[in-house]
Write an enzyme that holds these catalytic residues in place. Structure first.
Site, PDB file in Angstrom:
ATOM      1  N   GLU A 397       0.803  -1.220   0.000  1.00 16.60           N
ATOM      2  CA  GLU A 397       0.000   0.000   0.000  1.00 16.60           C
ATOM      3  C   GLU A 397       0.840   1.276   0.000  1.00 16.60           C
ATOM      4  O   GLU A 397       0.467   2.275  -0.616  1.00 16.60           O
ATOM      5  CB  GLU A 397      -0.958   0.007   1.198  1.00 16.60           C
ATOM      6  CG  GLU A 397      -2.134  -0.967   1.093  1.00 16.60           C
ATOM      7  CD  GLU A 397      -1.754  -2.423   1.323  1.00 16.60           C
ATOM      8  OE1 GLU A 397      -0.592  -2.691   1.690  1.00 16.60           O
ATOM      9  OE2 GLU A 397      -2.619  -3.304   1.121  1.00 16.60           O
ATOM     10  N   HIS A 464     -11.006  -6.177   9.346  1.00 17.73           N
ATOM     11  CA  HIS A 464     -11.775  -5.979   8.108  1.00 17.73           C
ATOM     12  C   HIS A 464     -13.055  -5.211   8.381  1.00 17.73           C
ATOM     13  O   HIS A 464     -14.030  -5.356   7.656  1.00 17.73           O
ATOM     14  CB  HIS A 464     -12.132  -7.319   7.452  1.00 17.73           C
ATOM     15  CG  HIS A 464     -10.967  -8.035   6.853  1.00 17.73           C
ATOM     16  ND1 HIS A 464     -10.062  -8.737   7.586  1.00 17.73           N
ATOM     17  CD2 HIS A 464     -10.554  -8.144   5.559  1.00 17.73           C
ATOM     18  CE1 HIS A 464      -9.150  -9.273   6.789  1.00 17.73           C
ATOM     19  NE2 HIS A 464      -9.417  -8.926   5.553  1.00 17.73           N
TER      20      HIS A 464
END
Ligand SMILES: Cc1ncc(C[n+]2csc(CCOP(=O)(O)OP(=O)(O)O)c2C)c(N)n1
Ligand SMILES: [Mg+2]
Length: 658
Positions: A397, A464
């Site tokens: 990322e 998540h």
């Protein structure tokens, strides 16, 4: 030191000499000024000039170069007027950051130099983005980026090399191995013989170059540039050199063995080259003296200009205004051709129509290409826009966000899909330190949207399910959008992509397939900073966003006596505080609901702002409701207990009765 002239003519040989002489003389002057207390900090590149100068002279002027803190030679080789450099170091207006950042922490599009941020590593991913833009436009250009050997230990180095390799980007990764990273010797920094050997692991070429030999640096890099322009690919270059002074002047060199210092002093790139030129009768002592006198005069004149310049004017309005690039919002109305679609479809439509609108908009993300992303938002995009614009990335990322920044620097637009908003933590550094600050620092915009599938209620556990907008609303320079309905999602995403500033775009994945709405089939935009009043009443004001909007509406259905104003914020930065004030002034009671844990969230700030501005209108203490101060648990019952829906109901009825 052995010098091989090769095919270089006298003029080039002199250019290389003068290229090193100037930064050396500037530095010597700076060291005097530092001792006199006239400048604040200095990172010396004395002894390393051949690398910056040789590499810069091998590039064409339109090719980007991304230097570090010891690369004065890059700036002088691109002929930046010296008074501007001196002005920069003194925080003057003629510098490049209007006093907002120091030393070499700036970029200049005019000179195609993109300076570093202190964190070192992101620089490498930015080079990837710049090179990617060149490659997509089929420009045969090289991008050169620097790092110290210490910086190669950062994850960004590995991520950037890997991306460059997978995408075959024309980047020269230049490691200046100068023996130390602050006080840490190479033996404690890495455990391989040559850093150049790491290239093998990434499947790219590498070279080891004597960084103190200007002719070797220039000739080899020049050859490589030609080769890379012809056949784009990344190359890792390790320049062997030595840091002859302290990390910065104040920190000294006590920890460096004297033997080493002496050995490297003999390899001084300027002195050796000068001797060579004299021996070969390419230059005379008189000419050298003349050059030195000329440069000295140039330095002194320019220093005077910089010192004579008044201190920068302080203006609060200007400071606040220049955090963001000005954006003329263009309102585009829909043509009322409505379709009842899901939230997820609205996001997908907005993205697709924006891709049609901007042929230099690039989507980056894990599994976004043929697979269509884990939420299928980009499904079918590759067949329409091609794999060069809808790009699968490796799992990295930080370098991906930096790459998006590089695309923006080279004039493109980027949308980065975080697979889950939670994973933004590994891309956090470039977002909050590079994208957020770059316009304020040197006027470069970061035309990047980071899409953030977020939120709980889906039984996905601590990694998540987070709704982490508060990590970003805290940071000046970012815009934060958080829609609750398909119509808003599409219109606001379109605006986010139009807006040249960095936008964090939160998409609650619990809403993706559960919330439907009428959405115009064609392209339209919605403005940032305008909340929507979903329901009007005078009992109290409910302020919320994202999934909170749906929870509040559902619970209010159960209490027909509570006539509430329900405000859906839609964007958190900019925040439509006026709409909240107007509502509270009417109802006298406020409850703010957020899905995130309470402490340090936006509910606290809204509460404080209402207290400060509407105190006289309040008939009850403001209520804030958020999730439990724990990570998000996975088990259904625990998750429900964590989320604020039930606590909201209690707080709402209490406030109503107050
Ligand atoms: C993320 C981060 N960690 C630590 C630092 C502090 N720091 C700045 S420069 C530096 C040494 C860098 O060494 P190297 O990459 O070898 O470059 P050199 O200074 O030797 O040119 C350190 C530790 C920083 N600026 N950023
Ligand atoms: Mg070093």
């Amino acid at each position: 030191m052995r010098y091989h002239i090769g095919g270089l003519d006298k003029q080039k040989l002199l250019e290389l000499y003068l290229g090193m002489l100037k930064p050396r003389m500037i530095e010597e002057k700076m060291l005097i000024l530092l001792r006199q207390g006239k400048i604040s900090k200095w990172f010396s590149g004395i002894g390393q000039e051949a690398i910056a100068v040789g590499v810069t002279q091998a590039l064409n002027d339109e090719e980007y170069i991304l230097p570090m803190h010891r690369n004065l030679g890059v700036f002088t080789s691109r002929n930046i007027p010296l008074h501007r450099l001196f002005g920069q170091w003194q925080g003057k207006k003629s510098g490049f950051t209007q006093g907002r950042d120091r030393s070499f922490h700036f970029g200049t599009q005019e000179h195609k130099i993109i300076g570093m941020i202190s964190h070192l590593g992101p620089q490498l991913g930015v080079a990837d983005g710049i090179a990617l833009a060149d490659m997509l436009r089929r420009k045969k250009r090289v991008t050169a980026v620097f790092t110290g050997e210490g910086g190669t230990s950062e994850g960004d180095f590995h991520e950037a090399l890997n991306i460059a390799s997978v995408w075959n980007l024309p980047v020269l990764f230049c490691i200046e191995n100068n023996g130390y990273g602050l006080s840490t010797p190479t033996s404690e920094q890495y455990n391989c013989k040559h850093l150049a050997d790491r290239a093998k692991g990434y499947g790219i070429e590498s070279r080891i170059i004597d960084g103190n030999n200007i002719l070797e640096v220039f000739s080899k890099v020049n050859e490589l540039c030609k080769a890379v322009r012809k056949r784009p690919r990344p190359i890792l270059l390790e320049f062997k050199t030595f840091r002859m002074r302290g990390h910065e002047e104040a920190s000294g060199t006590k920890y460096v063995p004297e033997k080493l210092m002496k050995r490297w002093a003999k390899k001084d790139p300027l002195v050796n080259y000068e001797t060579f030129l004299l021996d070969e009768k390419i230059i005379s002592r008189e000419e050298i003296e003349q050059f030195k006198a000329d440069i000295s005069e140039e330095i002194n004149l320019n220093l005077k200009t910089a010192f004579d310049e008044p201190l920068i004017e302080v203006s609060e309005t200007k400071e606040l205004k220049e955090v963001y690039q000005e954006f003329d919002y263009l309102h585009i109305e829909s043509k009322n051709n409505l379709d009842n679609i899901r939230f997820v479809d609205a996001v997908s439509q907005g993205l697709e129509q924006s891709m049609e609108r901007y042929n230099e908009l690039i989507i980056l993300g894990q599994d976004v290409a043929d697979y269509g992303g884990v939420f299928k938002i980009t499904e079918g995009f590759t067949s329409k826009f091609g794999k060069s614009r809808v790009r699968n990335t490796p799992i990295c990322e930080s370098a991906v966000v930096s790459t998006a920044m590089g695309l923006a620097i080279n004039g493109m637009k980027a949308v980065v899909e975080m697979q889950f908003a939670d994973f933004v933590s590994t891309g956090f550094n470039p977002i909050v330190n590079y994208l957020a600050k770059v316009h304020y620092r040197w006027g470069q915009n970061a035309d990047v949207v980071v899409r953030m599938p977020c939120g709980g209620g889906v039984g996905a556990g601590p990694f998540h399910s987070q709704t982490n907008e508060a990590w970003f609303t805290k940071t000046p320079g970012l815009k934060v959008v958080y829609p609750a309905f398909p119509y808003d999602a599409k219109g606001l995403l379109n605006t986010a992509i139009n807006d040249p500033n960095p936008v964090l775009f939160f998409e609650h994945k619990g809403l993706y397939r559960s919330v439907y709405g009428d959405v115009p089939t064609d392209y339209y935009t919605l403005p940032f900073g305008k909340a929507s009043l979903l329901k009007e009443g005078d009992s109290l004001s409910v302020v919320t966003y994202g999934a909170g909007v749906h929870w509040a509406m559902e619970i209010l259905e159960k209490y027909p006596d509570i006539h509430a104003d329900v405000i859906d914020l839609r964007t958190l930065q900019p925040l439509d505080i006026e709409t909240i004030f107007v509502s509270v002034q009417k109802t006298g009671k406020l409850i703010v609901l957020q899905e995130d844990t309470l402490f340090g969230g936006i509910a606290s700030d809204i509460s404080a702002m209402v207290m400060e501005n509407c105190f006289e209108y309040l008939d009850a203490p403001i209520k804030r409701v958020g999730s439990l101060e724990t990570p998000i648990p996975f088990e259904k019952g625990l998750e429900q207990n964590y989320l604020p829906k039930e606590r909201f109901e209690i707080a709402l009825t209490e406030l109503f009765k107050y």
